[in-house]
Design an enzyme around this catalytic site. Structure first.
Site, PDB file in Angstrom:
ATOM      1  CG  ASP A 127      -2.069   0.972   1.106  1.00 14.94           C
ATOM      2  OD1 ASP A 127      -3.220   0.517   1.000  1.00 14.94           O
ATOM      3  OD2 ASP A 127      -1.819   2.201   1.105  1.00 14.94           O
ATOM      4  CB  ILE A 128       0.755   4.281  -2.124  1.00 18.67           C
ATOM      5  CG1 ILE A 128       1.826   5.213  -2.650  1.00 18.67           C
ATOM      6  CG2 ILE A 128      -0.532   5.029  -1.803  1.00 18.67           C
ATOM      7  CD1 ILE A 128       1.502   5.786  -4.016  1.00 18.67           C
ATOM      8  CG  ASN A 169     -12.420  -0.508   3.880  1.00 19.41           C
ATOM      9  OD1 ASN A 169     -12.791  -0.995   4.947  1.00 19.41           O
ATOM     10  ND2 ASN A 169     -11.265   0.116   3.746  1.00 19.41           N
ATOM     11  N   GLY A 177     -15.612   3.157   3.771  1.00 20.93           N
ATOM     12  CA  GLY A 177     -14.237   3.639   3.670  1.00 20.93           C
ATOM     13  C   GLY A 177     -13.542   3.258   2.376  1.00 20.93           C
ATOM     14  CD  GLN A 178     -14.685  -0.213  -2.670  1.00 17.08           C
ATOM     15  OE1 GLN A 178     -15.855  -0.441  -2.382  1.00 17.08           O
ATOM     16  NE2 GLN A 178     -14.076  -0.818  -3.671  1.00 17.08           N
ATOM     17  CB  SER A 179     -10.597   5.605  -1.196  1.00 19.57           C
ATOM     18  OG  SER A 179      -9.446   4.801  -1.006  1.00 19.57           O
ATOM     19  CG  HIS A 230      -8.552  -2.971  -2.422  1.00 20.81           C
ATOM     20  ND1 HIS A 230      -9.466  -2.238  -3.153  1.00 20.81           N
ATOM     21  CD2 HIS A 230      -8.390  -2.310  -1.255  1.00 20.81           C
ATOM     22  CE1 HIS A 230      -9.824  -1.161  -2.446  1.00 20.81           C
ATOM     23  NE2 HIS A 230      -9.195  -1.195  -1.283  1.00 20.81           N
ATOM     24  CG  HIS A 259      -6.854  -2.818   3.091  1.00 26.52           C
ATOM     25  ND1 HIS A 259      -6.132  -1.669   2.868  1.00 26.52           N
ATOM     26  CD2 HIS A 259      -8.092  -2.577   2.598  1.00 26.52           C
ATOM     27  CE1 HIS A 259      -6.905  -0.767   2.275  1.00 26.52           C
ATOM     28  NE2 HIS A 259      -8.098  -1.295   2.103  1.00 26.52           N
TER      29      HIS A 259
HETATM   30  P1  AMP Z   1      -9.712   1.537   0.297  1.00 27.23           P
HETATM   31  O1  AMP Z   1      -9.736   2.926   0.884  1.00 27.23           O
HETATM   32  O2  AMP Z   1     -10.193   0.458   1.216  1.00 27.23           O
HETATM   33  O3  AMP Z   1     -10.422   1.519  -1.045  1.00 27.23           O
HETATM   34  O4  AMP Z   1      -8.197   1.191   0.053  1.00 27.23           O
HETATM   35  C1  AMP Z   1      -7.479   1.736  -1.001  1.00 27.23           C
HETATM   36  C2  AMP Z   1      -6.037   1.663  -0.618  1.00 27.23           C
HETATM   37  O5  AMP Z   1      -5.266   1.818  -1.792  1.00 27.23           O
HETATM   38  C3  AMP Z   1      -5.584   2.757   0.352  1.00 27.23           C
HETATM   39  O6  AMP Z   1      -5.042   2.153   1.520  1.00 27.23           O
HETATM   40  C4  AMP Z   1      -4.550   3.541  -0.447  1.00 27.23           C
HETATM   41  O7  AMP Z   1      -3.477   3.991   0.354  1.00 27.23           O
HETATM   42  C5  AMP Z   1      -4.122   2.529  -1.473  1.00 27.23           C
HETATM   43  N1  AMP Z   1      -3.626   3.060  -2.746  1.00 27.23           N
HETATM   44  C6  AMP Z   1      -4.206   3.999  -3.518  1.00 27.23           C
HETATM   45  N2  AMP Z   1      -3.474   4.209  -4.631  1.00 27.23           N
HETATM   46  C7  AMP Z   1      -2.416   3.365  -4.559  1.00 27.23           C
HETATM   47  C8  AMP Z   1      -1.293   3.096  -5.404  1.00 27.23           C
HETATM   48  N3  AMP Z   1      -1.120   3.749  -6.562  1.00 27.23           N
HETATM   49  N4  AMP Z   1      -0.400   2.166  -5.007  1.00 27.23           N
HETATM   50  C9  AMP Z   1      -0.563   1.509  -3.842  1.00 27.23           C
HETATM   51  N5  AMP Z   1      -1.603   1.706  -3.004  1.00 27.23           N
HETATM   52  C10 AMP Z   1      -2.519   2.622  -3.350  1.00 27.23           C
END
Ligand code: AMP
Length: 113
Positions: free
Chosen positions: A30-31, A86, A92-94, A99, A101
């Site tokens: 994760d970034i 999420n 909390g899904q963004s 995916h 975690h």
């Molecule tokens: P969620 O908020 O559950 O949808 O998780 C999305 C996750 O993706 C978050 O923890 C972000 O930090 C991670 N994320 C977003 N863009 C990237 C990326 N380019 N490389 C790695 N992780 C990412």
């Protein structure tokens, strides 16, 4: 989907710190890690969230969970790790590409926020 960042990572069109991959899934760091170990396990196929998975994904979902297990093992956290997905913005899904975690390397609180 070209506008999906995880599809771009899965297709090697965007950078990521990849732990391993196969024909069906990819595991990368994760970034913005929320724990000393924070990995993401994604299917290469675009599925927006767990809510949109269906019976046609039965085998893929099993592969993803075994991918979670392998990720935890390779990261050295197999003795204690948390798996989170999420599903939906309110949860909390963004990033709207399924995916899991995989978090570990510190003590986890319960319940999560
Ligand atoms: P969620 O908020 O559950 O949808 O998780 C999305 C996750 O993706 C978050 O923890 C972000 O930090 C991670 N994320 C977003 N863009 C990237 C990326 N380019 N490389 C790695 N992780 C990412």
């Amino acid at each position: 989907m070209s506008d999906c960042v995880f599809c771009r990572i899965a297709n090697h069109q965007a950078p990521a710190r990849v732990l391993f991959e196969d024909d069906h899934l990819m595991v990368f760091h994760d970034i913005a890690p929320r724990a000393p170990v924070h990995l993401l396990v994604i299917p290469k196929e675009h599925i927006p969230s767990l809510a949109e998975a269906s019976r046609e994904h039965l085998e893929l979902l099993g592969r993803l969970l075994l991918g979670v297990q392998r990720a935890a093992r390779e990261a050295g956290i197999a003795h204690a790790f948390r798996v989170v997905t999420n599903s939906g913005e309110g949860a909390g899904q963004s990033v709207f590409h399924l995916h899991f975690h995989v978090l570990g390397g510190r003590r986890m609180a319960w319940p999560p926020g």
